[in-house]
Design a protein around this motif. Structure first.
Motif, PDB file in Angstrom:
ATOM      1  N   PHE A 295       0.801  -0.794  -0.107  1.00  0.00           N
ATOM      2  CA  PHE A 295       0.629  -0.661   0.201  1.00  0.00           C
ATOM      3  C   PHE A 295       1.025   0.907  -0.252  1.00  0.00           C
TER       4      PHE A 295
ATOM      5  N   HIS B 197       4.705   1.201   1.799  1.00  0.00           N
ATOM      6  CA  HIS B 197       4.099   0.190   2.871  1.00  0.00           C
ATOM      7  C   HIS B 197       4.270  -0.851   2.481  1.00  0.00           C
TER       8      HIS B 197
ATOM      9  N   VAL C  86       3.406  -4.789   2.721  1.00  0.00           N
ATOM     10  CA  VAL C  86       2.691  -5.680   3.138  1.00  0.00           C
ATOM     11  C   VAL C  86       2.206  -6.962   3.584  1.00  0.00           C
TER      12      VAL C  86
ATOM     13  N   SER D 285      -1.198  -8.587  15.257  1.00  0.00           N
ATOM     14  CA  SER D 285      -2.597  -8.359  14.105  1.00  0.00           C
ATOM     15  C   SER D 285      -1.243  -7.502  13.257  1.00  0.00           C
ATOM     16  N   GLY D 286      -2.024  -6.886  11.579  1.00  0.00           N
ATOM     17  CA  GLY D 286      -0.753  -6.212  11.019  1.00  0.00           C
ATOM     18  C   GLY D 286      -0.049  -6.890  10.459  1.00  0.00           C
ATOM     19  N   SER D 287      -0.085  -8.561  10.550  1.00  0.00           N
ATOM     20  CA  SER D 287       1.070  -9.439   9.807  1.00  0.00           C
ATOM     21  C   SER D 287       0.722  -9.717   8.268  1.00  0.00           C
ATOM     22  N   GLY D 288      -1.235  -9.000   7.746  1.00  0.00           N
ATOM     23  CA  GLY D 288      -1.337  -9.104   6.103  1.00  0.00           C
ATOM     24  C   GLY D 288      -2.288 -10.376   6.641  1.00  0.00           C
ATOM     25  N   LYS D 289      -2.650 -11.151   7.600  1.00  0.00           N
ATOM     26  CA  LYS D 289      -3.677 -12.022   6.649  1.00  0.00           C
ATOM     27  C   LYS D 289      -5.191 -11.311   6.213  1.00  0.00           C
ATOM     28  N   SER D 290      -5.188 -10.753   6.576  1.00  0.00           N
ATOM     29  CA  SER D 290      -6.584 -10.388   5.837  1.00  0.00           C
ATOM     30  C   SER D 290      -6.183  -9.379   4.294  1.00  0.00           C
ATOM     31  N   THR D 291      -4.999  -9.366   3.946  1.00  0.00           N
ATOM     32  CA  THR D 291      -4.821  -8.254   2.430  1.00  0.00           C
ATOM     33  C   THR D 291      -4.641  -9.558   2.111  1.00  0.00           C
TER      34      THR D 291
ATOM     35  N   GLU E 272     -11.378 -13.834   9.741  1.00  0.00           N
ATOM     36  CA  GLU E 272     -11.770 -13.591  12.031  1.00  0.00           C
ATOM     37  C   GLU E 272     -13.437 -13.739  11.075  1.00  0.00           C
TER      38      GLU E 272
HETATM   39  N1  LIG Z   1      -6.176  -0.666   2.399  1.00  0.00           N
HETATM   40  C1  LIG Z   1      -5.799   0.150   2.975  1.00  0.00           C
HETATM   41  N2  LIG Z   1      -4.249   1.031   2.724  1.00  0.00           N
HETATM   42  C2  LIG Z   1      -3.228   0.812   3.616  1.00  0.00           C
HETATM   43  N3  LIG Z   1      -3.023   0.296   4.472  1.00  0.00           N
HETATM   44  C3  LIG Z   1      -3.549  -0.689   4.693  1.00  0.00           C
HETATM   45  C4  LIG Z   1      -4.745  -1.225   3.705  1.00  0.00           C
HETATM   46  N4  LIG Z   1      -5.517  -2.446   3.418  1.00  0.00           N
HETATM   47  C5  LIG Z   1      -4.155  -2.618   5.069  1.00  0.00           C
HETATM   48  N5  LIG Z   1      -3.172  -2.259   5.406  1.00  0.00           N
HETATM   49  C6  LIG Z   1      -2.114  -2.338   6.140  1.00  0.00           C
HETATM   50  O1  LIG Z   1      -2.006  -3.229   6.260  1.00  0.00           O
HETATM   51  C7  LIG Z   1      -1.109  -4.323   7.196  1.00  0.00           C
HETATM   52  C8  LIG Z   1      -1.688  -5.251   7.039  1.00  0.00           C
HETATM   53  O2  LIG Z   1      -2.980  -5.551   7.919  1.00  0.00           O
HETATM   54  P1  LIG Z   1      -4.271  -6.398   7.337  1.00  0.00           P
HETATM   55  O3  LIG Z   1      -5.099  -6.475   7.445  1.00  0.00           O
HETATM   56  O4  LIG Z   1      -3.849  -7.496   6.708  1.00  0.00           O
HETATM   57  O5  LIG Z   1      -3.759  -7.545   8.556  1.00  0.00           O
HETATM   58  P2  LIG Z   1      -4.283  -8.804   9.591  1.00  0.00           P
HETATM   59  O6  LIG Z   1      -2.887  -9.426   9.573  1.00  0.00           O
HETATM   60  O7  LIG Z   1      -6.020  -9.144   9.052  1.00  0.00           O
HETATM   61  O8  LIG Z   1      -4.770  -8.024  10.949  1.00  0.00           O
HETATM   62  P3  LIG Z   1      -5.571  -8.097  12.505  1.00  0.00           P
HETATM   63  O9  LIG Z   1      -5.750  -9.533  12.305  1.00  0.00           O
HETATM   64  O10 LIG Z   1      -5.245  -6.531  12.974  1.00  0.00           O
HETATM   65  O11 LIG Z   1      -6.845  -8.023  11.330  1.00  0.00           O
HETATM   66  C9  LIG Z   1      -1.672  -2.736   8.292  1.00  0.00           C
HETATM   67  O12 LIG Z   1      -0.943  -2.365   8.346  1.00  0.00           O
HETATM   68  C10 LIG Z   1      -2.674  -1.882   7.645  1.00  0.00           C
HETATM   69  O13 LIG Z   1      -2.474  -0.593   8.213  1.00  0.00           O
END
Ligand SMILES: Nc1ncnc2c1ncn2[C@@H]1O[C@H](COP(=O)(O)OP(=O)(O)OP(=O)(O)O)[C@@H](O)[C@H]1O
Ligand SMILES: [Mg+2]
Lengths: 258, 241, 268
Positions: free
Chosen positions: C32, C35, C37, C57-63, C190
């Motif tokens: 992003f 950054h 991810v 949290s923030g490790s990139g799972k959702s992404t 989640e």
């Molecule tokens: N649309 C976006 N624009 C900018 N940064 C993003 C965007 N979506 C996610 N990020 C960043 O990417 C990183 C990973 O986000 P992600 O949602 O994949 O984490 P996660 O592992 O799912 O965490 P969680 O357990 O909190 O859901 C985070 O630092 C977040 O700030």
């Protein structure tokens, strides 16, 4: 500043500048230099400004009690206030202007004590009716806005004042009103621009404000567009001043964060 | 007062019939202008959200100008400007000049004005649709147009309706401005009736009541529409402070 | 090492060999802006596999999950769904809208925030895409939807609007909505994180029954006990990279990396 200077913006600005140049060069603007029309225009601008300023002041002064009555008044005040706002907001301003001017204007001469009073020379002119109509209109629209504002003052704020033994009118002037005013300030700027846009309607009852002045030029010289462009520019400038003024007022108040 | 009420009778010497004809013209203009405004507004809102920088800036100029200039001046500028342009085009193509009918001119001109306000209202409403609603649709493979028509528009309707209701009331009242360019709608007809008969109060108040009835019926209708559009909203929390 | 496992079909630990690959991600990067991810992630899920992503949290799972469904456009890397690769332009954006839509229709996504359409009843939510996009006959879609609602225990709620349901009911309805598409695989992001603790169980029970009937699933969860029970394969993401992966017993029973040990300590 950077955002303004994107390439396409520069092109758009150039096109706009070109259009303005073309209008200035191809149009007929000699009348702007004739003293006769200059005074007409200056007087017109001045009339527009004071009609706007006075009607906003009077209208707002009426709007506060109208809003308060609706938000927290007893029913015998709330209902008439509500009816007044509904009627004003539900009918065209032009109709209100004409009703007051032609209606009252036809009524007053038949009433001896009015005709003999000192006010008669004023009441024979058109502007009092214009001012009245504009003020009532602003009061109607803003009364509704103020109702919302008073109703949205958090209860806790008032309860806190009550708990400290503040008398009712003090609570109103020191707590409710300042908070309500603060919450309507952003909308008030827009509403005042709307009021500015309503002022040309009084030209239809012979008040010589700026729009009427431009109509006079159009009729005298048989030109269509130039006077219209000119008043449009005047209204844009006035609207800009209003927006900036309210933005300044707003910036002086403490910002609520989050 | 009683003696002048007879002037409202439907057939001459009463003026009621004239007023009703004029009312019909007013309503047609209002409905047409509101419709055109909605179409422009929808296109404008999507253009402002998803369009390129040039389109967005052009739309910005359009909405700002229209909202900063008095309707009366816009009506005159557009009315003269559009008829002029059209007639010039017709002459160039070798046709005769034509006179645009008052109703058509009123609808187009007020529609352009309404479009600017509708653009802002609909843009705000579209932006207020929660992203998850649209993502869920995308994630299920809905094509973009289907997402717009079946998810975004119905969801934003509840948010847009209060603004649209207001806009419709403005449309009905702005038809009165056509009186100033000499078009025979309700307000002008009322003034003619009033100044002919000198019964100013009777006619102006009667016309005012007509406008008021339109307002009240529309407000009620829009409120019902909004309730329907918000049928899926969470129940109000009871006993909030 | 993750790339090695993914690149050698049939070697993915914990899965039965010889099955076709449902989801395959190769060397996925996602940024992003500046950054980054995801910094090169490869995973593979065979038909019937339950692959669970865990991580802080923030490790990139959702992404990662959203990239599989193209809700996010990958910066680089390959994604294959059922062996079909999504064609991308030079800048990484998918070149064929239709293909994306078709692939999304074959993946059932379940969101943390449910995302049921608020202006439609539960039943209308379920039949929306089958009827209006896939053009199935309505009565057929309704019959399928009713069967699924019955299965997730919501038969009585088909005419309710989502806002009038509890979080657990909404999530079960959302799962049913995804199942309506007869998806090749399910993606869960989640699914229980937004729920009150007492509602988590009912949703996990539904997901477990899906796992038991052999559905392919990609699951992001913080419910470690549940993950250990249902998963065939666990992937631990740390800071956009796979730190460790393996069968659940190995990963939870004998974690190798210090970070995973730390992570497991912090969540238990
Ligand atoms: N649309 C976006 N624009 C900018 N940064 C993003 C965007 N979506 C996610 N990020 C960043 O990417 C990183 C990973 O986000 P992600 O949602 O994949 O984490 P996660 O592992 O799912 O965490 P969680 O357990 O909190 O859901 C985070 O630092 C977040 O700030
Ligand atoms: Mg997440």
């Amino acid at each position: 500043m950077k955002a303004l200077l994107q390439p396409h913006r520069i092109v758009m600005l150039l096109i706009a500048a070109g259009l303005v140049m073309w209008i200035c060069l191809a149009g007929r603007w000699d009348w702007l230099w004739e003293p006769k029309y200059q005074t007409l225009i200056l007087q017109g601008v001045w009339r527009t400004i004071w009609l706007l300023a006075l009607s906003v002041l009077i209208g707002f002064a009426l709007a506060v009690p109208l809003g308060l009555a609706q938000a927290s008044g007893p029913w015998y005040l709330a209902v008439p206030a509500r009816v007044f706002c509904t009627v004003i907001r539900g009918t065209p301003l032009l109709l209100q202007v004409w009703l007051l001017y032609y209606g009252l204007g036809s009524l007053f001469p038949g009433i001896p004590w009015i005709r003999e009073s000192d006010l008669w020379p004023i009441l024979r002119q058109a502007w009092p009716y214009a001012l009245l109509a504009l003020s009532l209109s602003y009061a109607g629209y803003e009364g509704e806005v103020m109702r919302g504002a008073f109703a949205s003052v958090p209860r806790g704020q008032i309860e806190a004042a009550r708990a400290m033994g503040m008398p009712r009118h003090k609570i109103l002037t020191r707590i409710s009103f300042p908070q309500a005013l603060q919450s309507v300030l952003p909308t008030l700027g827009g509403e005042t621009v709307l009021q500015l846009k309503a002022t040309p309607l009084v030209a239809t009852i012979t008040v010589l404000e700026i729009y009427a002045a431009s109509s006079r030029v159009r009729q005298d010289l048989l030109i269509t567009y130039e006077p219209l462009f000119f008043v449009a520019a005047v209204y844009l400038a006035l609207a800009g001043v209003i927006v900036l003024g309210f933005a300044w007022l707003e910036s002086r108040r403490p910002r609520r964060t989050a | 007062m009683e003696s002048t009420l007879g002037l409202l009778a439907l057939s001459p010497p009463g003026w009621g019939g004239t007023l009703l004809v004029a009312l019909w013209a007013s309503i047609r203009i209002a409905v047409g202008a509101f419709g055109i405004g909605l179409v422009i507004g929808l296109a404008g809102a999507y253009g402002k959200i998803y369009g390129g920088p040039i389109l967005r800036d052009c739309l910005g100029v359009y909405t700002t100008m229209v909202r900063a200039l008095p309707e009366l001046i816009l009506i005159l500028l557009l009315y003269f400007g559009l008829t002029d342009l059209m007639n010039r085009a017709l002459l160039v193509m070798g046709y005769e000049r034509i006179q645009i009918s008052g109703v058509v001119a009123g609808i187009i001109v007020l529609g352009v004005v309404q479009g600017a306000y509708a653009t802002e209202i609909l843009r705000g409403a579209i932006l207020a649709v929660p992203a998850g609603q649209i993502e869920a649709a995308k994630a299920m493979g809905m094509p973009a147009r289907k997402v717009a028509s079946r998810i975004t528009l119905p969801t934003m309707l509840g948010l847009a309706l209060p603004g649209l209701s207001n806009l419709w009331l403005i449309a009905t009242k702005d038809t009165a401005l056509m009186a100033i360019v000499g078009f025979n709608e309700l307000t002008l007809a009322t003034r003619q009736a009033a100044s002919t008969t000198k019964a100013f109060f009777t006619f102006f108040i009667a016309a005012g009541l007509i406008y008021l009835v339109i307002t009240l019926i529309s407000t009620w209708g829009f409120a019902r529409l909004e309730r329907w559009a918000r049928r899926g909203d969470p129940p109000r929390q009871a006993g909030g402070r | 090492m993750s790339i090695a496992t993914a690149a050698a079909p049939g070697n993915v630990t914990g899965s039965v060999t010889g099955k076709a690959e449902a989801i395959r991600v190769e060397n996925l990067h996602k940024s992003f802006g500046p950054h980054e991810v995801l910094k090169g992630v490869s995973i593979s899920a065979k038909e019937g596999d339950v692959v669970t992503l865990i991580g802080g949290s923030g490790s990139g799972k959702s992404t990662l999950l959203r990239c599989v469904n193209f809700l996010e456009t990958p910066s680089s890397g390959r994604i294959l769904i059922g062996g079909e690769e999504v064609r991308c332009r030079g800048d990484g954006t998918p070149s064929d809208r239709r293909q994306i839509e078709r692939i999304r229709q074959s993946l059932g996504m379940v969101f943390q925030q449910f995302n049921l359409w608020t202006h439609k009843t539960v039943l209308e939510n379920l039949i929306e895409v089958p009827v209006h996009v896939l053009k199935k006959p309505k009565d057929e879609a309704v019959a399928t939807a009713r069967k699924l609602l019955d299965r997730v225990g919501l038969a009585a709620k088909e005419n309710a609007y989502p806002a009038f349901l509890s979080g657990g009911q909404q999530q079960r309805a959302a799962i049913a909505r995804a199942l309506c598409m007869e998806p090749r695989a399910m993606l869960f992001d989640e699914p229980t994180s937004a729920l009150d603790p007492e509602l988590v169980g009912e949703v996990l029970a539904v997901i477990r029954s899906l796992a038991d009937e052999g559905r392919t699933m990609l699951l992001v969860t913080h419910e470690m006990k549940f993950a250990r029970e249902v998963s065939d394969h666990i992937v631990y993401l740390y800071n956009g990279l796979i730190e460790e992966e393996g069968p659940p017993d190995q990963l939870f029973g004998a974690p190798q990396s210090a970070r995973l040990k730390q992570f497991l300590k912090s969540v238990s």
